[in-house]
Structures are given as C-alpha cells and as structure tokens.
Design a protein around this motif. Structure first.
Motif, PDB file in Angstrom:
ATOM      1  N   THR A   9       0.856  -1.203   0.000  1.00 25.59           N
ATOM      2  CA  THR A   9       0.000   0.000   0.000  1.00 25.59           C
ATOM      3  C   THR A   9       0.884   1.243   0.000  1.00 25.59           C
ATOM      4  O   THR A   9       0.577   2.237  -0.647  1.00 25.59           O
ATOM      5  N   PRO A  34      -9.833  -0.588  11.261  1.00 23.71           N
ATOM      6  CA  PRO A  34      -9.087  -0.288  10.028  1.00 23.71           C
ATOM      7  C   PRO A  34      -8.126   0.895  10.196  1.00 23.71           C
ATOM      8  O   PRO A  34      -8.477   1.918  10.796  1.00 23.71           O
ATOM      9  N   HIS A  35      -6.911   0.699   9.685  1.00 23.56           N
ATOM     10  CA  HIS A  35      -5.879   1.739   9.743  1.00 23.56           C
ATOM     11  C   HIS A  35      -5.337   1.895   8.327  1.00 23.56           C
ATOM     12  O   HIS A  35      -5.036   0.896   7.667  1.00 23.56           O
ATOM     13  N   PRO A  36      -5.218   3.137   7.847  1.00 26.11           N
ATOM     14  CA  PRO A  36      -4.858   3.320   6.438  1.00 26.11           C
ATOM     15  C   PRO A  36      -3.476   2.784   6.078  1.00 26.11           C
ATOM     16  O   PRO A  36      -3.237   2.396   4.930  1.00 26.11           O
ATOM     17  N   ASP A  37      -2.558   2.741   7.025  1.00 29.02           N
ATOM     18  CA  ASP A  37      -1.193   2.299   6.726  1.00 29.02           C
ATOM     19  C   ASP A  37      -0.950   0.868   7.205  1.00 29.02           C
ATOM     20  O   ASP A  37      -0.381   0.045   6.485  1.00 29.02           O
ATOM     21  N   GLU A  67      -4.705  -2.849  10.253  1.00 30.87           N
ATOM     22  CA  GLU A  67      -5.453  -2.697  11.506  1.00 30.87           C
ATOM     23  C   GLU A  67      -4.627  -1.846  12.450  1.00 30.87           C
ATOM     24  O   GLU A  67      -3.393  -1.943  12.457  1.00 30.87           O
ATOM     25  N   ARG A  95     -15.182   1.884  13.798  1.00 27.39           N
ATOM     26  CA  ARG A  95     -14.462   1.442  12.603  1.00 27.39           C
ATOM     27  C   ARG A  95     -13.837   2.600  11.816  1.00 27.39           C
ATOM     28  O   ARG A  95     -12.870   2.407  11.093  1.00 27.39           O
ATOM     29  N   ASN A  96     -14.347   3.815  11.970  1.00 21.54           N
ATOM     30  CA  ASN A  96     -13.762   4.933  11.209  1.00 21.54           C
ATOM     31  C   ASN A  96     -12.812   5.790  12.047  1.00 21.54           C
ATOM     32  O   ASN A  96     -12.329   6.815  11.574  1.00 21.54           O
ATOM     33  N   THR A 120      -9.355   6.149  10.435  1.00 16.85           N
ATOM     34  CA  THR A 120      -9.263   6.440   8.998  1.00 16.85           C
ATOM     35  C   THR A 120      -9.702   7.866   8.673  1.00 16.85           C
ATOM     36  O   THR A 120      -9.438   8.365   7.591  1.00 16.85           O
ATOM     37  N   ASN A 121     -10.386   8.497   9.629  1.00 18.13           N
ATOM     38  CA  ASN A 121     -10.857   9.859   9.341  1.00 18.13           C
ATOM     39  C   ASN A 121      -9.770  10.908   9.560  1.00 18.13           C
ATOM     40  O   ASN A 121      -8.931  10.750  10.402  1.00 18.13           O
TER      41      ASN A 121
END
Ligand code: MLC
Ligand code: AMP
Length: 510
Positions: A260, A439-442, A445, A505-506, A509-510
């Motif tokens: 990613t 969820p974690h963008p990098d 999790e 869950r967000n 990621t926000n």
C-alpha cells in the motif's frame, strides 16, 4: 550432518552474493564462502562464551548481515536460536529470557546498560552485536571476538527433530508461548518454497523485512540461502530506498503495508519493476483492491501466501496458475489442510467457514515448557488448529475470512489484546478496558483501547498513553484511547468486541 546448516549452505561455489545497504556508511558484499567462513568465526566466538548444543541463544539486535551470520552460527553449533523484536522493552525481554532459560543474551551495544542487572539476576551471560556501518562504529563484543576467531569449525551434528529455533508468539491469555521449530520444520519449508516460487541462483531478493520473525528470517532468508540466490539487504522499509533498488532485483517479499505504501508513491510504475519476476505478500490480509491496483500500475499480480510462526508457510497462490485476489491459495506440497467446526472439530466441506487446521513437516512440535497448551491446540490425529477462520472454494483455494483468536495484526505484527488490556487495567482510575483492532490506512489494523473509568475518576487519554510508553513495545500501544460509560456485553457477560469494532471502525481512517 547438521540438517539445517548443511541444507541451507550447500551453495558455496556459486557467484551469488549478499549485499548489505546500511542506512549510513557504505555497502558491504559477502559471497557464500564469506558467509560460511564468518559462521565458523561466530561459532567459535559463541563456544567461547560457554554456549553448548541445546542451549538457547536469545538475540535482540538491529538488522545486519552479522545478525544473519549469528543465526547461522547458533544453528551450526547445535544451539537454539531465539530472535526477539527490537521494539521489546526490558520487562518484555525479561519474560522471554526467563521462560526460555537462555544461556546467552546478545543485545545491541547501546542497550547493554539496560540489560546488565537483569542478566546478572537471571544468571545469563550478556554480550553485544551492533551494525557495522564503518570501521569506527561499535559492532559489539561478539563481533570483535569473532574477528579474532578461527574460521574453521567442526559443525555440530543435528537431526531433523532437533530444535533449531524458538520464536515467541503471544498467547490469548496475554502470556507469550515459545513455538519450538526443528531443523526439519525449517529446512523442509525452505525447500518447498524455493521450488514453488522458482527461486534459483539467478535471483536477487530485495529484503526489507525485520529478521526476528518467520517472514524475514525463514521465508525470505532461508529460501534465498537454499536456492543460492543473492540478497539485497536493507535495514527496513523505506519507500525511497525500495524505489531506488527495485530496478536491480528479481523479487521482493513484504507485508501488505509495503504494497500500500508503494502504491501511494507516484514513482511506482511498470518500468521501475521491469526486472522483477515475483512479488510475494503475507503475514496479514492483502486487500483484494490492493492486489488489483498493484496489477494495474505494474503489470504484476502479487502472489499471496499464508503461514504462521508455529507452522511456517501453509498455503500459497500458484506461481504459474491463477493467483486469486482475496485468497491465500492452495496447500503447499506436503501440507495437509482442512476446515473444521471451531467448536466441536467436525470437518466442514462445500465452502463452509470454519477453523483452518494443518498438518505436515512444516508444523512445529509444540510450545516450550507448555505441554497443556500444546495439547489444546492439536487434534488427536496431529492437525494443528491455527485459530484462523476460512473456507475453501471450488478450486481448492483457501480464503481467510477472520480469526477465532482475539488477535490484532498491525503492519504484519501480532498484538494480543489481552496483554494490552492487562496493562490498561492497571492504570489509575481504570475500571476495565477492551482493546480492539480497527481499520488503519497504513497498518491495515490499528490498536484502539476502550476504557471505562472507576466511579468518580475522570481519565486523561494522553496521561495514560504516556504512562504505558515504556512498558510495552510501541507498536502494541493504542493509537487512540476512548472512554465510555460501560462496555457492551452479551447475555453471558462477555464483552462484545464486534459491537465496539463496528462503532469505532472509522476512528483511525478519518
Ligand atoms: C511501526 N509502528 C507500528 C508498526 N510499525 N505501529 C503499529 N503497527 C506496526 N506494524 C509505529 C512505531 O512504533 C512508531 O510509533 C511509528 O509507527 C513509526 O515507526 P517506524 O519504525 O518508522 O515504522 P516503519 O519503519 O515505517 O515500520 C512499519 C513497517 C514495520 C510496516 C514497515 O512495522 C514492518 O516492517 N512490519 C513487518 C512485520 C513483519 O515482518 N511481520 C511478519 C511476522 S511473521 P511512534 O508513535 O513511536 O512514532 C508472520 C508469519 C507470516 O506473521 O505469515 O509471515
Ligand atoms: P504470526 O503468529 O506472527 O506468525 O502470525 C500468523 C498469523 O498471521 C496467522 O495466524 C494469520 O492470522 C495471519 N496471516 C498470515 N498470512 C496471512 C495472509 N496472507 N492473509 C491473512 N492472514 C494472514
């Protein structure tokens, strides 16, 4: 005959090389003969510290070719290699040294003062190994002693069943378990992967993984050695450095975060990877969209495989056949795999979801000094219960859909919520806690801690985070803490982590 050492280092006459590209200083090149000679020197240096066959050699050092040489030397003298994450704190290390009754602990030179009194108290010999960036850097006491030692060493004989390594993997109760891996487990898996993924002496593998876990130490390094391939050894993942070196390699292995992060870099394109024949991903789920995006950008279908510390690699997408996004492929040659009901163990078919079980020469023999735990995790017929939930499609491909174990995988590192919860519960004013992965963008999790305060206490997120800073490895620490009134529970009183995961869950990621 030393099954693993002799099996891995048959290729001394080849031109293949190990090249170390440090973050500072100049690169160093080792031929296979250099590696063999250096293992002889390190073997003699280890023997001089008093280590004998069967002793545990615990190691927490920065990544370097010497660290690989130390692993091979430990195997060569018939000792049991015990690699430890460089992020672990002194109190985490204490448990491993004590539980494994290590004979010798090798740490980084700059951390020796932290460990002196601990090792004295436990009666463990302490020595150091550093990264040799140039002739002025402190490469450590073991390096110095190896430099003066003889390169000749009579390799100690070891059979397939003898232990080569113990790798600790955290337990659901919060206590780590040492997975006992034999010479046969490690060599058989390396040989299978070499053939399955077509590794040969013309390959050059880009190695940016840490070398204290199965992925970087066994999957990447053992497979390279057994194939007589070359290795380009980077200290860790750094996008600039990966981009710089991709044009000169034929393969790379990584966790999904590697892919990613590369996709986030506009320099990743077809031309950059024109000499690469294989990208492998594992240790955590690769999102199907990452797989698809990567192919769009580079023309390469990432080959995803599935394994774990206890079993080495179990399944892999095929080299020549279809690599299906969102699946971890087919059982590797010699590995038997089945899906069973997680509760009663009855076998499932027709794509039903259950717990994945495996049996084969790759599967470990049990947990160090934990016969009861070992018994619980094996079926009577020898199948190991992985704790991963999956199903098999009509073509025999396994899809991992979840985990029966309460486990978070962040950037390829495993975090057992219980260990973090125990620590959070000890903090002043905390009544109870639940640690979840969201969820974690990098990292895929990320860890989040949900706290409930004791009556009349108000909790300060930053204060708690700073209190636990030195207690456990940084990657295990919550990226966020949230204080709520009470934890959601089912009628049995069990905390409903799925409800919390859904609700938050967000959050990252926000
Ligand atoms: C680093 N940090 C992490 C983290 N890695 N946090 C959560 N999860 C992770 N994986 C934190 C650090 O503590 C630090 O926090 C901040 O992020 C930046 O640290 P860094 O050292 O600069 O990060 P980086 O070097 O970019 O590392 C990220 C990474 C690394 C993804 C490259 O984690 C990595 O190499 N992961 C691979 C793990 C692996 O090899 N697993 C295989 C297990 S074997 P702060 O707050 O201090 O700044 C296995 C079996 C199998 O699973 O099947 O293979
Ligand atoms: P470890 O105990 O660190 O070896 O981690 C092993 C766990 O990583 C497995 O039990 C799986 O949950 C997970 N894992 C490894 N490879 C994959 C993959 N390709 N897809 C999904 N999960 C994976």
């Amino acid at each position: 005959m030393n099954v693993l050492f002799d099996g891995l280092l048959k290729n001394k006459e080849l031109d293949a090389k190990f090249a170390e590209i440090p973050s500072a200083g100049s690169s160093r090149i080792f031929t296979y003969q250099d590696l063999i000679d250096a293992t002889g020197r390190f073997a003699n240096a280890l023997i001089d510290t008093g280590v004998q066959p069967g002793d545990r050699v615990a190691v927490q050092v920065e990544k370097s070719i010497e660290a690989i040489i130390l692993y091979l030397a430990a195997v060569r003298i018939g000792a049991i290699f015990l690699p430890l994450n460089t992020a672990y704190t002194v109190s985490e290390i204490e448990y491993f040294l004590e539980n494994a009754s290590a004979k010798l602990f090798v740490c980084a030179p700059e951390r020796k003062d932290e460990y002196n009194s601990l090792c004295k108290r436990l009666g463990i010999k302490l020595t150091t190994l550093g990264v040799r960036e140039n002739s002025n850097t402190d490469a450590g006491e073991l390096f110095a002693s190896a430099q003066h030692a003889d390169k000749e060493f009579d390799t100690v004989s070891r059979s397939e069943e003898d232990l080569a390594a113990i790798l600790y993997t955290s337990g659901t109760t919060g206590r780590s378990k040492g997975a006992m891996l034999s010479h046969g487990n490690l060599l058989s898996n390396a040989l299978v992967l070499k053939d399955y993924w077509h590794f040969s002496s013309s390959d050059i593998l880009l190695h940016a993984l840490p070398i204290f876990h199965t992925h970087g130490l066994f999957v990447a390094t053992n497979t390279t050695l057994v194939a007589g391939s070359s290795l380009l050894f980077l200290p860790g993942f750094d996008a600039d450095s990966i981009i710089e070196h991709l044009p000169s390699v034929s393969s790379m292995m990584g966790v999904p975060t590697f892919y990613t992060r590369l996709l986030d870099d506009p320099r990743l394109n077809q031309d950059l990877v024109k000499n690469v024949r294989l990208f492998v991903s594992g240790s955590a789920p690769l999102l199907a969209e990452t797989h698809v995006e990567f192919e769009k950008r580079t023309g390469h279908r990432i080959l995803e495989r599935y394994g774990m510390t206890e079993t080495n690699m179990n399944t892999s997408n095929p080299y020549d056949g279809e690599r299906k996004a969102g699946t971890v492929g087919l059982p590797l040659p010699g590995v038997e795999m089945r899906v069973a009901d997680a509760e009663n163990g009855s076998l499932l078919t027709d794509g039903e979801v259950g717990v994945v079980e495996v049996r084969g020469p790759n599967v470990f023999s049990g947990y160090w000094k934990m016969p009861e735990k070992t018994k619980e995790e094996f079926r009577e017929d020898g199948f190991f219960i992985t704790g991963d939930l999956g199903n098999v499609d009509e073509d025999g491909y396994l899809k991992i859909v979840g985990r029966a174990k309460d486990l978070i995988i962040s950037g390829g590192y495993n975090i057992y919520p219980k260990e973090v919860e125990l620590l959070l519960d000890e903090q002043e004013g905390v009544l109870e806690s639940a640690v979840i992965g969201v969820p974690h963008p990098d990292f895929g999790e990320g860890v989040v801690g949900i706290l409930v305060a004791k009556p009349d206490y108000s909790l300060d997120e930053n204060k708690i985070l700073s209190n636990i800073r030195d207690k456990i490895a940084r990657f295990k620490q919550p990226k966020r803490l949230i204080v709520i009134e009470q934890l959601p529970r089912n009628t049995m009183g069990k905390v409903q982590k799925n409800v919390l995961r859904d609700q938050y869950r967000n959050l990252l990621t926000n």
